[in-house]
Write an enzyme that holds these catalytic residues in place. Sequence first.
Site, mmCIF file in Angstrom:
data_model
loop_
_atom_site.group_PDB
_atom_site.id
_atom_site.type_symbol
_atom_site.label_atom_id
_atom_site.label_comp_id
_atom_site.label_asym_id
_atom_site.label_seq_id
_atom_site.Cartn_x
_atom_site.Cartn_y
_atom_site.Cartn_z
ATOM 1 C CD GLU A 85 8.250 -1.721 1.364
ATOM 2 O OE1 GLU A 85 7.647 -2.013 2.339
ATOM 3 O OE2 GLU A 85 7.369 -1.056 0.648
ATOM 4 C CE LYS A 280 3.967 -1.917 4.585
ATOM 5 N NZ LYS A 280 5.144 -1.892 3.659
ATOM 6 C CG ASP A 296 9.477 -1.143 21.907
ATOM 7 O OD1 ASP A 296 8.950 -1.793 20.973
ATOM 8 O OD2 ASP A 296 8.986 -1.708 23.076
ATOM 9 C CG HIS A 393 7.378 -0.939 -5.129
ATOM 10 N ND1 HIS A 393 7.389 -0.356 -3.850
ATOM 11 C CD2 HIS A 393 7.401 -2.428 -5.014
ATOM 12 C CE1 HIS A 393 7.472 -1.401 -2.928
ATOM 13 N NE2 HIS A 393 7.310 -2.440 -3.386
HETATM 14 C C1 MEV Z 1 4.209 -0.009 0.517
HETATM 15 O O1 MEV Z 1 4.960 -0.654 1.380
HETATM 16 C C2 MEV Z 1 3.338 1.197 1.099
HETATM 17 C C3 MEV Z 1 2.182 1.719 0.116
HETATM 18 O O2 MEV Z 1 1.268 0.581 0.056
HETATM 19 C C4 MEV Z 1 1.602 2.787 0.888
HETATM 20 C C5 MEV Z 1 0.071 3.430 0.253
HETATM 21 O O3 MEV Z 1 -0.344 2.450 -0.352
HETATM 22 O O4 MEV Z 1 -0.063 4.447 0.485
HETATM 23 C C6 MEV Z 1 2.835 2.062 -1.272
#
Ligand code: MEV
Length: 440
Positions: A85, A280, A296, A393
């Site tokens: 990513e 995430k 792992d 991003h």
């Molecule tokens: C993207 O990979 C992760 C985010 O969505 C995490 C978040 O929203 O805190 C930017």
Amino acid sequence: MSKSISGFSKLSKSKKVDWIVDSYFSNKEDAKNIIKQYWNTNDKLQQLHDEFIENTITNYYLPLGVAPNFLINGTLYTIPMAIEESSVVAAASKAAKFWLNRGGFKTEVISTIKVGQVHFMYQGNFESLNAFFNLVKPQLIDATDYITKNMVKRGGGIIDIQLIDKTEAISGYYQLHATFETMDAMGANFINSCLEQFAQTFKIQAQQFDGFTAAEKNIDIIMSILSNYVPECLVKAEVSCKVEELNAHSDILPEEFAAKFIQAVKIAEIEPYRAVTHNKGIMNGIDAVVLATGNDFRAVEAGVHAYASRKGHYTSLTHATVENGIFKFWIEIPLALGTVGGLTGLHPLVKLSLELLKKPSAKTLMSIVAVAGLAQNFAALNSLTTTGIQQGHMKMHLMNILNQFNANAEEKATLATHFKTNPVTHSAVVEALHKLRVNN
Ligand code: MEV
């Protein structure tokens, strides 16, 4: 139509590739070239990778990036991250730099206990089973001496075994619930070997126990396996500073930033839809380091998300407060990691990553990984509560879009400059590239 095949694993690698290409691809030459393009020219290195798993046909590359400037408990680290990513390493580096000038990260390994269970069925009197368990427990431990000898020398081994009655949930279901200290090893093989030996001893000894009826002697072992839920293999990482030091943004006051940031964390604490995305983002950092260090990541993922649900609802792994003018932001997570055994001594890039991290103990690696998660979450919330996530991003994603359209080096340089001051969207990049090509 695709065909089934028997004896596939016994074919040579080339024959496997031929079969795949013949069975599934219309442009066979192209498919074969792509597969072979990733074969390493160093035969020994390729063979090492071939033998990690069965039916290897080629290698699957992920970039290995590094995030420098992580000050952790007073020591500076450059953290290796394997991830696809685009914005993750940039975000980690930015957070590391921010906290470098504000005291860095502090960590504490709270506990390092791992768990394994023998699941079995017993139809009979509980008092008899309990009496048998207490009698046989020392034998269970003694019978694993041949497995535990070296681990004990290193300071680890079996901590305890308990008999757990689960008959309220499933009739006749019990467990031997065992705890382990595995020092610098993740310990999966060690734990599973001990558990299988416990099961064998338990079953055999039961047949000779006078306190059982004939029917009770027949203990039915269902399975013996470690648990990836490790709530007692726990690490905490934290950053803190005066609220007025949260001054990296020109258009938002530090107090306002702190308030919004804390609100964002509180939302993740009570709202599962947000908590999953919040966590995430944390796992973006954690998985990347776990993978780079040959650990792992599926085990870590499973354990971390179970921990996030331990109170009966899924919640944030991080927390934040302001008290007496001090902003505090922390994470507490279970991490079962190893720095010896497994891939750690085998995969050249894993060895390199561990050397980059100054050959850490498992405890130190727990700290580093937790910090990577916290830093990632700080970077995400920092963007989300100010500029929005897309600005950074999409800037990082720009190269991917340009590569999709086979932009050359000159086009990339021109458009990288252009998009320093213009918002990056997929259509804006396509349009700008088109214009550039038409005009040249
Ligand atoms: C993207 O990979 C992760 C985010 O969505 C995490 C978040 O929203 O805190 C930017």
